[in-house]
Design an enzyme around this catalytic site. Structure first.
Site, PDB file in Angstrom:
ATOM      1  N   LYS A 166       0.850  -1.205   0.000  1.00  0.00           N
ATOM      2  CA  LYS A 166       0.000   0.000   0.000  1.00  0.00           C
ATOM      3  C   LYS A 166       0.878   1.245   0.000  1.00  0.00           C
ATOM      4  CE  LYS A 166      -1.697   1.637   4.061  1.00  0.00           C
ATOM      5  NZ  LYS A 166      -1.416   3.061   4.342  1.00  0.00           N
ATOM      6  N   ASN A 167       1.881   1.269   0.894  1.00  0.00           N
ATOM      7  CA  ASN A 167       2.637   2.512   1.081  1.00  0.00           C
ATOM      8  C   ASN A 167       3.636   2.784  -0.027  1.00  0.00           C
ATOM      9  OD1 ASN A 167       1.128   3.018   3.289  1.00  0.00           O
ATOM     10  ND2 ASN A 167       2.705   2.497   4.789  1.00  0.00           N
ATOM     11  N   ARG A 187      -4.384  10.646   4.363  1.00  0.00           N
ATOM     12  CA  ARG A 187      -3.420  11.751   4.388  1.00  0.00           C
ATOM     13  C   ARG A 187      -2.402  11.656   3.259  1.00  0.00           C
ATOM     14  NH1 ARG A 187      -1.502  13.598   8.552  1.00  0.00           N
ATOM     15  NH2 ARG A 187       0.608  14.098   7.953  1.00  0.00           N
ATOM     16  N   CYS A 221      -5.628  12.800  12.510  1.00  0.00           N
ATOM     17  CA  CYS A 221      -5.384  11.365  12.288  1.00  0.00           C
ATOM     18  C   CYS A 221      -5.804  10.695  13.591  1.00  0.00           C
ATOM     19  CB  CYS A 221      -3.889  11.159  12.019  1.00  0.00           C
ATOM     20  SG  CYS A 221      -3.489   9.435  11.708  1.00  0.00           S
ATOM     21  N   ARG A 270       0.169  14.843  13.349  1.00  0.00           N
ATOM     22  CA  ARG A 270       0.948  14.411  12.191  1.00  0.00           C
ATOM     23  C   ARG A 270       1.109  15.646  11.305  1.00  0.00           C
ATOM     24  NH1 ARG A 270      -0.949   8.867   9.705  1.00  0.00           N
ATOM     25  NH2 ARG A 270       1.121   8.965   8.760  1.00  0.00           N
ATOM     26  N   PRO A 271       2.093  16.462  11.661  1.00  0.00           N
ATOM     27  CA  PRO A 271       2.263  17.755  10.971  1.00  0.00           C
ATOM     28  C   PRO A 271       2.746  17.575   9.533  1.00  0.00           C
ATOM     29  CG  PRO A 271       4.099  17.338  12.446  1.00  0.00           C
ATOM     30  CD  PRO A 271       3.120  16.216  12.671  1.00  0.00           C
ATOM     31  N   VAL A 272       2.645  18.631   8.762  1.00  0.00           N
ATOM     32  CA  VAL A 272       3.157  18.635   7.379  1.00  0.00           C
ATOM     33  C   VAL A 272       4.106  19.810   7.162  1.00  0.00           C
ATOM     34  CG1 VAL A 272       1.253  17.355   6.311  1.00  0.00           C
ATOM     35  CG2 VAL A 272       1.081  19.854   6.589  1.00  0.00           C
ATOM     36  N   ASP A 273       4.660  20.309   8.273  1.00  0.00           N
ATOM     37  CA  ASP A 273       5.565  21.466   8.173  1.00  0.00           C
ATOM     38  C   ASP A 273       6.786  21.178   7.295  1.00  0.00           C
ATOM     39  OD1 ASP A 273       6.113  19.639  10.340  1.00  0.00           O
ATOM     40  OD2 ASP A 273       7.740  20.967  10.932  1.00  0.00           O
ATOM     41  N   LEU A 274       7.292  19.944   7.364  1.00  0.00           N
ATOM     42  CA  LEU A 274       8.489  19.627   6.556  1.00  0.00           C
ATOM     43  C   LEU A 274       8.158  19.643   5.058  1.00  0.00           C
ATOM     44  CD1 LEU A 274       9.934  16.681   8.669  1.00  0.00           C
ATOM     45  CD2 LEU A 274      10.738  19.054   8.624  1.00  0.00           C
ATOM     46  N   ASP A 308       4.750   0.897  12.130  1.00  0.00           N
ATOM     47  CA  ASP A 308       3.504   0.263  11.655  1.00  0.00           C
ATOM     48  C   ASP A 308       3.363  -1.173  12.122  1.00  0.00           C
ATOM     49  OD1 ASP A 308       3.532   1.905   8.393  1.00  0.00           O
ATOM     50  OD2 ASP A 308       3.084   2.623  10.406  1.00  0.00           O
ATOM     51  N   VAL A 310       8.724   7.172  16.845  1.00  0.00           N
ATOM     52  CA  VAL A 310       8.290   7.895  15.651  1.00  0.00           C
ATOM     53  C   VAL A 310       6.998   8.655  15.948  1.00  0.00           C
ATOM     54  CG1 VAL A 310       7.602   7.653  13.229  1.00  0.00           C
ATOM     55  CG2 VAL A 310       9.411   6.192  14.172  1.00  0.00           C
ATOM     56  N   ARG A 313      -8.470  -0.534   4.663  1.00  0.00           N
ATOM     57  CA  ARG A 313      -7.583   0.472   4.050  1.00  0.00           C
ATOM     58  C   ARG A 313      -6.260  -0.159   3.641  1.00  0.00           C
ATOM     59  NH1 ARG A 313      -6.505   5.700   7.351  1.00  0.00           N
ATOM     60  NH2 ARG A 313      -5.219   5.874   5.475  1.00  0.00           N
TER      61      ARG A 313
HETATM   62  C1  EPZ Z   1       4.437   7.111   6.328  1.00  0.00           C
HETATM   63  O1  EPZ Z   1       3.667   8.174   6.858  1.00  0.00           O
HETATM   64  C2  EPZ Z   1       3.507   5.906   6.264  1.00  0.00           C
HETATM   65  N1  EPZ Z   1       2.374   6.198   5.390  1.00  0.00           N
HETATM   66  C3  EPZ Z   1       2.987   5.574   7.663  1.00  0.00           C
HETATM   67  O2  EPZ Z   1       2.220   4.372   7.562  1.00  0.00           O
HETATM   68  C4  EPZ Z   1       4.182   5.309   8.581  1.00  0.00           C
HETATM   69  O3  EPZ Z   1       3.711   5.088   9.891  1.00  0.00           O
HETATM   70  C5  EPZ Z   1       5.128   6.521   8.563  1.00  0.00           C
HETATM   71  O4  EPZ Z   1       5.534   6.803   7.205  1.00  0.00           O
HETATM   72  C6  EPZ Z   1       6.385   6.282   9.387  1.00  0.00           C
HETATM   73  O5  EPZ Z   1       7.079   5.179   8.870  1.00  0.00           O
HETATM   74  C7  EPZ Z   1       2.530   6.073   4.066  1.00  0.00           C
HETATM   75  O6  EPZ Z   1       3.594   5.719   3.574  1.00  0.00           O
HETATM   76  C8  EPZ Z   1       1.323   6.380   3.220  1.00  0.00           C
HETATM   77  P1  EPZ Z   1       6.636  10.534   8.117  1.00  0.00           P
HETATM   78  P2  EPZ Z   1       4.258   9.703   6.798  1.00  0.00           P
HETATM   79  O7  EPZ Z   1       6.441  11.831   7.432  1.00  0.00           O
HETATM   80  O8  EPZ Z   1       4.963   9.908   5.505  1.00  0.00           O
HETATM   81  C9  EPZ Z   1       7.238  13.711  11.575  1.00  0.00           C
HETATM   82  C10 EPZ Z   1       0.328   2.981   7.802  1.00  0.00           C
HETATM   83  O9  EPZ Z   1      -0.150   2.457   8.824  1.00  0.00           O
HETATM   84  N2  EPZ Z   1       6.881  14.725  10.580  1.00  0.00           N
HETATM   85  O10 EPZ Z   1       7.784   9.666   7.697  1.00  0.00           O
HETATM   86  O11 EPZ Z   1       3.149  10.614   7.143  1.00  0.00           O
HETATM   87  C11 EPZ Z   1       6.054  12.837  11.947  1.00  0.00           C
HETATM   88  O12 EPZ Z   1       5.279  13.451  12.965  1.00  0.00           O
HETATM   89  C12 EPZ Z   1       0.807   4.422   7.846  1.00  0.00           C
HETATM   90  O13 EPZ Z   1       0.472   2.393   6.704  1.00  0.00           O
HETATM   91  C13 EPZ Z   1       7.000  16.078  10.917  1.00  0.00           C
HETATM   92  O14 EPZ Z   1       7.395  16.419  12.012  1.00  0.00           O
HETATM   93  O15 EPZ Z   1       5.296   9.658   7.990  1.00  0.00           O
HETATM   94  C14 EPZ Z   1       6.719  11.569  12.429  1.00  0.00           C
HETATM   95  O16 EPZ Z   1       7.123  11.731  13.773  1.00  0.00           O
HETATM   96  C15 EPZ Z   1       0.494   5.094   9.182  1.00  0.00           C
HETATM   97  N3  EPZ Z   1       6.667  17.008   9.984  1.00  0.00           N
HETATM   98  C16 EPZ Z   1       7.966  11.474  11.561  1.00  0.00           C
HETATM   99  O17 EPZ Z   1       8.146  12.783  10.987  1.00  0.00           O
HETATM  100  C17 EPZ Z   1       6.255  16.668   8.728  1.00  0.00           C
HETATM  101  O18 EPZ Z   1       5.990  17.575   7.892  1.00  0.00           O
HETATM  102  C18 EPZ Z   1       7.863  10.474  10.424  1.00  0.00           C
HETATM  103  O19 EPZ Z   1       6.695  10.792   9.695  1.00  0.00           O
HETATM  104  C19 EPZ Z   1       6.135  15.286   8.405  1.00  0.00           C
HETATM  105  C20 EPZ Z   1       6.464  14.343   9.342  1.00  0.00           C
END
Ligand code: EPZ
Length: 432
Positions: A22-23, A92, A116, A121-125, A310, A332, A402
């Site tokens: 999926k991912n 998301r 969520c 789960r911010p998107v600032d990055l 996960d 994480v 999902r």
């Molecule tokens: C991906 O989410 C996966 N989703 C998630 O799987 C998985 O849990 C996650 O990576 C971590 O491995 C998909 O691939 C669709 P991140 P993503 O950005 O990309 C912080 C599932 O169950 N962060 O790597 O959203 C964040 O809070 C799902 O299949 C910021 O601070 O994860 C976290 O602590 C759930 N700012 C860390 O980074 C940002 O702008 C890693 O998050 C973005 C992230």
């Protein structure tokens, strides 16, 4: 509403196929709107998230057709650079449309993902990274509005802190069709990213350093549509390895097929073997031999190649079968523990403190009615129902659908008594 009804105590046996990832599929779908033309994606799982993302992509003017496990995405007429809240809030990863539409159209209006099941789960990055590459970004009534200067995305350098899978995807989608060069530092190196980069390069993107923490991108004027195959789902593989260890017959091997065990990372494989479970890799199969007794093994999640977050809910159910005390620490997501209160209703002896849950194993779980709160929590309840005494009703399995393809039919074929039923959340509970 649908639920899964599981009669506990049946033994898992035989051969369990792992579905496609999926991912990894989601970034591949986003990349398919970059070129003018038809992209064919093979080994795409039949999941709710894929259906949702297909609707998001269609809104831009692309067409998405599914034939079994193949998606045909025609991006010839992409022209409406928007992704609405009511779809983005469902999944998301729809936020990948921000990078894809900046790349393809030079502009985008994409809803912020919203909340969520756990968070924040911010998107600032994502936003800071795209700004560093030269995109002009504003926030307007819950939407991210982006546009690139005349001539295309200039490119730039950005260092992620922390590393982020989704933000790495978004920056690569935007930079691949930019005008200038970009350097992404502390990039994610999950297998999903490697497969995604392989697709971009096959389409003509100029990427260096794929698989390392520093990726150099040289923007190109256009990419070409291709045929590309997705990889197996590493989280489903890990889930089935745990299911085999706890619900299999000790000493009787179970074969998991169509797998990529190297995608799980060393830390999970090592922790799994430390439980006493046998694990032999045989090409694209993994052969699990359930142990007589499961040893308690504490884990700490981390970004790849660390123990995947996960799989922490599923690991907690494994610890319930181990004699002794162990901890699950999520480094994480600090509060991804909504499954604990539901498992506690089945008798799990666990205590959450901050980003850690302490599990005292060796207690026989008992079946009851429980409710899914998110995708991985949902599958942990199914695992618990498999080993519990009596009957477990796992509600709200739209969460499960999902990310797990035809789970109950796969488990049914391997000895588990599990069936899907309709139910009314506000009606009298059905007997049995
Ligand atoms: C991906 O989410 C996966 N989703 C998630 O799987 C998985 O849990 C996650 O990576 C971590 O491995 C998909 O691939 C669709 P991140 P993503 O950005 O990309 C912080 C599932 O169950 N962060 O790597 O959203 C964040 O809070 C799902 O299949 C910021 O601070 O994860 C976290 O602590 C759930 N700012 C860390 O980074 C940002 O702008 C890693 O998050 C973005 C992230």
């Amino acid at each position: 509403m649908e639920k899964l009804v599981i009669q506990g105590g049946q033994k898992l046996q035989g051969t369990l196929p792992v579905s496609a990832s999926k991912n990894a599929a989601l970034p591949l779908m986003a990349a398919a709107i970059l070129p003018h033309g038809i992209t064919y994606l093979d080994h795409i799982p039949e999941l709710r998230d894929i259906t949702t993302f297909s609707h998001v992509i269609r809104i831009t003017g692309a067409s998405v057709e599914r034939k079994n496990h193949r998606l045909q995405i025609d991006a010839t007429r992409v022209g409406f650079p928007e992704s609405p809240y009511d779809l983005v809030k469902k999944m998301r990863a729809s936020f990948y449309m921000l990078g894809a539409l900046i790349g393809r159209c030079g502009q985008a209006r994409v809803s912020l993902p919203g909340g969520c099941a756990w968070g924040p789960r911010p998107v600032d990055l994502h936003i800071e990274g795209l700004k560093a590459l030269g995109a002009e970004i504003d926030l307007d009534e819950g939407y991210v509005v982006a546009k690139v200067p005349r001539g295309g995305l200039p490119g730039g350098n950005y260092r992620f802190e922390p590393s982020s899978v989704g933000a790495t995807v978004n920056l690569l989608l935007a930079a691949s069709l930019g005008r200038g060069g970009s350097r992404i530092e502390n990039a994610a190196i999950e297998p999903d990213i490697i497969v995604f980069c392989e697709m971009l390069k096959t389409m003509g993107a100029k990427l260096d350093g794929v698989g390392t923490r520093t990726i150099e991108v040289q923007g190109v004027p256009e990419l070409h549509p291709i045929k590309f195959s997705n990889c197996p789902d590493r989280i489903e593989l890990g889930t089935f390895m745990i299911a085999s260890a706890i619900a299999g017959t000790p000493g009787k091997p179970i074969r998991l097929t169509h797998a990529r065990p190297d995608h799980l990372g060393e830390q999970f494989l090592e922790a799994f073997q430390n439980t006493g479970s046998g694990c032999i890799i045989d090409d694209d199969s993994v052969i699990i031999t359930p142990p007589e007794t499961i040893k308690p093994v504490s884990i700490k999640t981390a970004i790849y190649p660390g123990f995947p977050t996960d799989l922490q809910a599923q690991w907690t159910v494994l610890l319930s079968c181990a004699k002794g005390v162990a901890t699950v620490t999520d480094q994480v997501y600090g509060d991804r523990f909504n499954h604990i209160p539901e498992l506690a209703r089945m008798g799990l002896d666990a205590r959450v403190s901050g980003n850690q849950v302490l599990v005292r194993g060796g207690v026989q779980l008992t079946g009851t009615r429980v409710m899914s709160t998110d995708l991985r929590a949902s599958v942990s309840l199914v695992l618990a129902g498999m080993i519990a005494k009596g009957t477990t009703h796992v509600g709200r399995i739209y969460h499960l659908d999902r990310g797990y393809e035809r789970l109950e039919s796969k488990l049914n074929r391997c000895g588990i008594d599990i069936r899907r039923e309709q139910y009314d959340e506000f009606g009298a509970p059905s007997q049995g």
